[in-house]
Write a protein that holds these residues in place. Structure first.
Motif, mmCIF file in Angstrom:
data_model
loop_
_atom_site.group_PDB
_atom_site.id
_atom_site.type_symbol
_atom_site.label_atom_id
_atom_site.label_comp_id
_atom_site.label_asym_id
_atom_site.label_seq_id
_atom_site.Cartn_x
_atom_site.Cartn_y
_atom_site.Cartn_z
ATOM 1 N N GLY A 283 0.807 -1.211 0.000
ATOM 2 C CA GLY A 283 0.000 0.000 0.000
ATOM 3 C C GLY A 283 0.840 1.260 0.000
ATOM 4 N N PHE A 284 1.967 1.238 0.704
ATOM 5 C CA PHE A 284 2.827 2.420 0.713
ATOM 6 C C PHE A 284 3.435 2.667 -0.661
ATOM 7 N N LEU A 285 3.884 1.620 -1.329
ATOM 8 C CA LEU A 285 4.489 1.795 -2.651
ATOM 9 C C LEU A 285 3.486 2.322 -3.668
ATOM 10 N N ILE A 286 2.261 1.866 -3.584
ATOM 11 C CA ILE A 286 1.231 2.337 -4.516
ATOM 12 C C ILE A 286 0.956 3.823 -4.319
ATOM 13 N N ASP A 287 0.983 4.281 -3.068
ATOM 14 C CA ASP A 287 0.608 5.662 -2.754
ATOM 15 C C ASP A 287 1.822 6.475 -2.328
ATOM 16 N N SER A 288 2.987 6.127 -2.815
ATOM 17 C CA SER A 288 4.223 6.711 -2.289
ATOM 18 C C SER A 288 4.407 8.174 -2.660
ATOM 19 N N LYS A 289 3.733 8.670 -3.709
ATOM 20 C CA LYS A 289 3.943 10.056 -4.125
ATOM 21 C C LYS A 289 3.331 11.050 -3.141
ATOM 22 N N THR A 290 2.218 10.662 -2.525
ATOM 23 C CA THR A 290 1.510 11.617 -1.651
ATOM 24 C C THR A 290 1.561 11.220 -0.181
ATOM 25 N N ARG A 291 1.949 10.025 0.114
ATOM 26 C CA ARG A 291 1.882 9.543 1.493
ATOM 27 C C ARG A 291 3.199 9.808 2.198
ATOM 28 N N LYS A 292 3.251 10.949 2.877
ATOM 29 C CA LYS A 292 4.479 11.309 3.559
ATOM 30 C C LYS A 292 4.323 11.348 5.071
ATOM 31 N N VAL A 293 3.082 11.164 5.547
ATOM 32 C CA VAL A 293 2.827 11.172 6.993
ATOM 33 C C VAL A 293 2.006 9.953 7.356
ATOM 34 N N LYS A 294 1.965 9.649 8.633
ATOM 35 C CA LYS A 294 1.116 8.574 9.117
ATOM 36 C C LYS A 294 -0.291 9.128 9.311
ATOM 37 N N HIS B 272 11.668 1.913 -9.634
ATOM 38 C CA HIS B 272 11.607 0.446 -9.505
ATOM 39 C C HIS B 272 10.338 -0.003 -8.768
ATOM 40 N N ARG B 273 9.403 0.914 -8.633
ATOM 41 C CA ARG B 273 8.195 0.588 -7.870
ATOM 42 C C ARG B 273 7.411 -0.567 -8.478
ATOM 43 N N ASP B 274 7.200 -0.563 -9.798
ATOM 44 C CA ASP B 274 6.402 -1.612 -10.428
ATOM 45 C C ASP B 274 7.056 -2.978 -10.262
#
Length: 564
Positions: free
Chosen positions: A365-376, A399-401
């Motif tokens: 889930g973090f890798l899929i949303d890594s562009k905007t997910r910078k906080v918990k 290398h996310r995919d």
């Protein structure tokens, strides 16, 4: 005796009606009406006991009456009656024939509407103005006084023992009874009337020991009501904005029989490498333990709260061998359980524990949303002020995919971990290990508890401190305990919809509150989730009229939108 019973019944009913006037619901009031009834009579000959009523001879009669109600309960009626009376002669007479005579009578009655006294009218509260739905069946009791004129005693047998009179007489009379009618239309009713009349002695021509003679009458017929036609006034069509807010359809929410609540969260406790013991002062544990205790204390705000279940689910990150991660996830979950038992004396029976050795799903889930997910924000942390991860670097995004394909493969977890370490020369993995893997080591908890019902006075305090403990019905009662339109009144309605965001009644009441306080933008937002009921559609029309977007009129105190 029968007249006394009926009078007592009427007085008792008036008292009950007075008690019910607090409902402020007006019942129907009959206008002038005209009655024409025909039927049968039975004479109670003074020498025959009531036990022989079935043996009394039948005769016929009719009456014409006019009356009206002065209020929903009480009215008057004047009736002119004609009866052909028959009676069996007294046992002491030589003749046992049935003989008859005529009488006319004029009575003034007081009527009492039993239906309106005991039947609470149903109403629809669309615009806060009750509207009565008239009952088709109506029952009235009546009692009256009058005079009767008897004649035609010329051809009847004489009594040789008791005084007897052949002369016609004008004698006083009393009567009481009930009239039941069924509504055929606004002007016509069909009905039946049962009455008992008491006359002065000599009514049967015979003066005997008893001072009164009696007669039972049963009549059927029609009633015509002089109903006034309603004047139809053409409403004025408004083209401008509605300035004054009309009554709005607030709704009482359904009661909540058992108030079950839950608090959910995530515990990110730090453990030394390969250990399963909680050290309260280790790294960020003081902050995490304080946050966990705050959640538990929030559930236990009242001494009467009953904790029904505590669910714990522990997770470990996948950088160690799977067997060791299994031990860590299970052991650290048990450690949090034991911590809560020590600090709150919980019964071990309320705990339900589970564990997942490696949290691959949240890594994915973090890798899929890594562009905007910078906080918990939702999973990673409850406080958005804590920045858990820096901006994801390009060498990870590039290398996310490939990493997602490896994570999604069905294979041995340790082998999957080794493949992940080799992606991009190992640099993406090292960044994840430093910045993301700590968030995968967590324990999710759900605290389920039962809350008692609260009074309005207690609810006024709790709605600001522990609104989750109140039912929607309790919140609405808190709102109505304040002056309509006041700040506290609106607060209660908006806090209620915040706690129950998908409830149609909560959204409808919040929309009504915002309309009354001219917050039309907020009202439209809540109205979107208020359903498609008549009440919701009506509030929508009020909003349109207040915005001036439609043609509208006021009809019967309600806003009506004029369709183009």
């Amino acid at each position: 005796m029968r007249i006394l019973i009926i009078v007592g019944f009427v007085l008792c009913s008036i008292g009950m009606y007075a008690d019910n006037e607090q409902d402020s619901i007006k019942a129907d009031k009959d206008p002038y009406y005209l009655q024409l009834y025909i039927g049968i009579n039975k004479s109670a000959n003074e020498n025959l006991p009531w036990t022989e009523f079935s043996g009394y001879p039948w005769s016929t009669g009719m009456f014409v009456g006019i009356g009206r109600e002065v209020n929903p309960l009480l009215g008057w009626r004047a009736a002119f009656r004609f009866n052909r009376n028959k009676s069996r002669n007294v046992p002491e007479c030589e003749s046992k024939d049935v003989w008859g005579w005529n009488n006319t009578a004029l009575f003034g009655d007081v009527t009492f509407d039993v239906t309106d006294a005991f039947h609470k009218p149903r109403y629809i509260r669309l615009d806060s103005l009750p509207r009565v739905h008239s009952s088709r069946f109506n029952l009235k009791a009546f009692a009256g006084v009058g005079v009767a004129y008897t004649w035609n005693f010329d051809d009847v047998p004489l009594s040789y023992i008791h005084p007897y009179s052949r002369s016609s007489k004008l004698i006083p009379a009393l009567r009481a009874g009930v009239t039941a009618t069924w509504k055929l239309s606004d002007q016509w009713r069909i009905g039946a009337e049962l009455s008992q009349t008491l006359y002065e002695d000599h009514f049967n021509g015979v003066a005997y020991d008893a001072p009164l003679d009696t007669r039972t009458n049963l009549k059927v017929g029609l009633t015509y009501l002089f109903v006034k036609k309603q004047r139809v006034t053409k409403p004025v069509i408004r083209l401008n904005k509605l300035r004054e807010c009309p009554p709005l359809p607030f709704m009482m929410p359904d009661p909540e029989e058992t108030k079950l609540r839950q608090i959910a969260g995530h515990a990110f406790l730090d453990f030394p490498v390969n250990e399963t013991v909680i050290y309260p002062e280790y790294r960020r544990n003081p902050e995490e333990l304080a946050r966990i205790k705050k959640s538990v204390d929030s559930a236990l705000f009242d001494k009467t709260v009953v904790v029904t279940r505590i669910s714990l689910h522990g997770y470990a990150s996948p950088e160690s061998p799977y067997s060791n991660n299994t031990r860590l996830a299970k052991g650290r979950t048990e450690a949090l359980k034991n911590y809560l038992i020590r600090n709150y004396n919980f019964n071990t029976q309320v705990f339900q524990t589970n564990y997942t050795p490696e949290d691959w799903e949240n890594l994915r889930g973090f890798l899929i949303d890594s562009k905007t997910r910078k906080v918990k924000g939702d999973f990673w942390y409850e406080s958005k002020d804590i920045v858990e991860t820096p901006e994801t670097p390009d060498y990870v995004l590039n290398h996310r995919d490939e990493m997602l394909r490896i994570i999604g493969r069905s294979m041995d977890p340790d082998a999957k971990e080794e493949l992940l370490k080799k992606v991009g020369g190992g640099e993406p993995y090292r960044w994840l290990l430093e910045h993301v893997y700590p968030g995968l080591r967590h324990t999710d908890y759900i605290i389920e508890y039962k809350v008692r019902a609260f009074s309005v006075e207690k609810g006024r305090k709790l709605i600001y401190t522990h609104p989750e403990a109140l039912s929607l019905e309790e919140m609405y009662k808190v709102a109505t305990s304040y002056k309509e339109g006041s700040e506290n009144w609106l607060d209660a309605l908006l806090i209620a919809v915040e706690q129950f965001p998908d409830d149609e009644t909560a959204n409808l009441n919040a929309a009504c509150g915002c309309v009354m306080t001219k917050r039309l933008v907020d009202a439209k937002k809540y109205l979107q989730k208020a359903g498609t009921s008549r009440q919701a559609k009506y509030v929508g029309n009020v909003i349109k009229a207040m915005e001036g977007n439609v043609n509208w009129k006021i009809q019967n105190g309600r806003v009506v939108v004029i369709e183009e």
